[in-house]
Motif scaffolding. Structure first.
Motif, PDB file in Angstrom:
ATOM      1  N   ARG A 106      -0.375  30.216  46.665  1.00  0.00           N
ATOM      2  CA  ARG A 106      -1.108  30.990  45.672  1.00  0.00           C
ATOM      3  C   ARG A 106      -2.606  30.712  45.747  1.00  0.00           C
ATOM      4  O   ARG A 106      -3.045  29.574  45.953  1.00  0.00           O
ATOM      5  N   ALA A 107      -3.383  31.757  45.569  1.00  0.00           N
ATOM      6  CA  ALA A 107      -4.852  31.726  45.509  1.00  0.00           C
ATOM      7  C   ALA A 107      -5.509  31.602  46.872  1.00  0.00           C
ATOM      8  O   ALA A 107      -6.731  31.466  46.951  1.00  0.00           O
ATOM      9  N   THR A 108      -4.751  31.681  47.955  1.00  0.00           N
ATOM     10  CA  THR A 108      -5.366  31.685  49.278  1.00  0.00           C
ATOM     11  C   THR A 108      -5.569  33.115  49.760  1.00  0.00           C
ATOM     12  O   THR A 108      -4.869  34.042  49.346  1.00  0.00           O
ATOM     13  N   TRP A 125      -7.570  42.052  54.608  1.00  0.00           N
ATOM     14  CA  TRP A 125      -7.196  40.740  54.097  1.00  0.00           C
ATOM     15  C   TRP A 125      -6.285  40.912  52.894  1.00  0.00           C
ATOM     16  O   TRP A 125      -6.190  41.990  52.318  1.00  0.00           O
ATOM     17  N   PHE A 126      -5.602  39.838  52.551  1.00  0.00           N
ATOM     18  CA  PHE A 126      -4.788  39.859  51.336  1.00  0.00           C
ATOM     19  C   PHE A 126      -4.893  38.518  50.636  1.00  0.00           C
ATOM     20  O   PHE A 126      -5.185  37.486  51.250  1.00  0.00           O
ATOM     21  N   ILE A 127      -4.668  38.534  49.334  1.00  0.00           N
ATOM     22  CA  ILE A 127      -4.693  37.324  48.518  1.00  0.00           C
ATOM     23  C   ILE A 127      -3.282  37.050  48.028  1.00  0.00           C
ATOM     24  O   ILE A 127      -2.613  37.939  47.488  1.00  0.00           O
ATOM     25  N   ILE A 149      -9.406  31.224  46.622  1.00  0.00           N
ATOM     26  CA  ILE A 149     -10.146  31.704  45.463  1.00  0.00           C
ATOM     27  C   ILE A 149     -10.536  30.499  44.603  1.00  0.00           C
ATOM     28  O   ILE A 149      -9.712  29.634  44.315  1.00  0.00           O
ATOM     29  N   SER A 150     -11.799  30.439  44.206  1.00  0.00           N
ATOM     30  CA  SER A 150     -12.323  29.295  43.474  1.00  0.00           C
ATOM     31  C   SER A 150     -12.189  29.481  41.963  1.00  0.00           C
ATOM     32  O   SER A 150     -12.314  30.591  41.435  1.00  0.00           O
TER      33      SER A 150
END
Length: 248
Positions: A106-108, A125-127, A149-150
């Motif tokens: 998750r969150a990459t 791209w995908f998250i 994602i920060s």
């Protein structure tokens, strides 16, 4: 000249000579909010540089989130809405070599690619909305994770994932804003405001080592032989090939 000054000078020259080559954190502004992505410059350099090439050329600006699968991924980077369907594919650079070092948790953020061709990623791209390691780390030699994602940025991504999704003559799982099933049934034309649009992607931190403090999960590698092929059905939806074949 002190060591500190010398290092500062070297960093300045590096940034001046290749304005985005060492960039680590980028800010993505959408019409639903902003989020930051911390890029893994030092461990996935080819993928990061490829991403930054699209950033510096402005080709992500104006693209839309064209696919959202709750509990799985949110995908973008490859299409724009030009006031009518079908979505218009943006120009791509040459495909890049796969760098499957890190896990699709998750969150990459990771690169989409053509099914059956590990070295085919270009601009999409995908998250990851969840821990997709057992699936995406294993198939097609692994999907390259090149950043994460920060901070609170996933709140924006989760808001995108909660939007209603629609199918339009081959477009599937398209997230839309301020649009309803009644609008679709009445053939109401889509407007730019209905899409989740990437307004800009800019570098906000040019240091190349800001990922050092992050906790990165290693890619878990290919599946055991006993489970070979069990995830193959997910290759096509994440591939550029699938989108090219769709007729809108």
């Amino acid at each position: 000249m002190s060591t500190k000054v010398f290092k500062t000078l070297l960093a300045t020259l590096a940034i001046a000579g290749s304005s985005l080559a060492q960039a680590t954190i980028v800010e993505v502004t959408t019409n639903l909010g902003k989020f930051e992505v911390n890029l893994y410059d030092e461990t996935t350099p080819t993928t990061v540089q490829n991403f930054l090439n699209y950033v510096s050329s402005g080709r992500y600006n104006g693209t839309v989130i064209h696919r959202s699968v709750p509990g799985f991924i949110v995908q973008g980077g490859g299409f724009v809405f030009d006031e009518k369907l079908p979505l218009k594919a943006t120009t791509t650079n040459a495909a890049i070599v796969n760098e499957p070092k890190w896990s699709n948790v998750r969150a990459t953020i990771a690169m989409a690619k053509v099914g059956g061709n590990p070295n085919s990623a270009t601009n999409q791209w995908f998250i990851n909305l969840a821990n997709n390691a057992e699936n995406l780390d294993r198939q097609n030699s692994g999907f390259t994770v090149f950043g994460q994602i920060s901070g609170a940025g996933m709140e924006v991504i989760d808001a995108i994932a909660k939007l209603p999704r629609y199918n339009f003559n081959g477009i599937s799982d398209l997230p839309l804003r301020d649009y309803s099933n009644t609008d679709r049934d009445n053939n109401k034309p889509l407007a730019t405001a209905n899409f989740v649009t990437i307004e800009s992607v800019v570098v906000v931190d040019p240091r190349a080592n800001t990922a050092a403090g992050l906790t990165l999960a290693p890619n878990i590698g290919p599946a055991p032989e006993s489970s070979g092929g069990s995830f193959g059905w997910l290759l096509l939806p994440l591939s550029l090939l699938a989108l090219r074949r769709r007729k809108y």
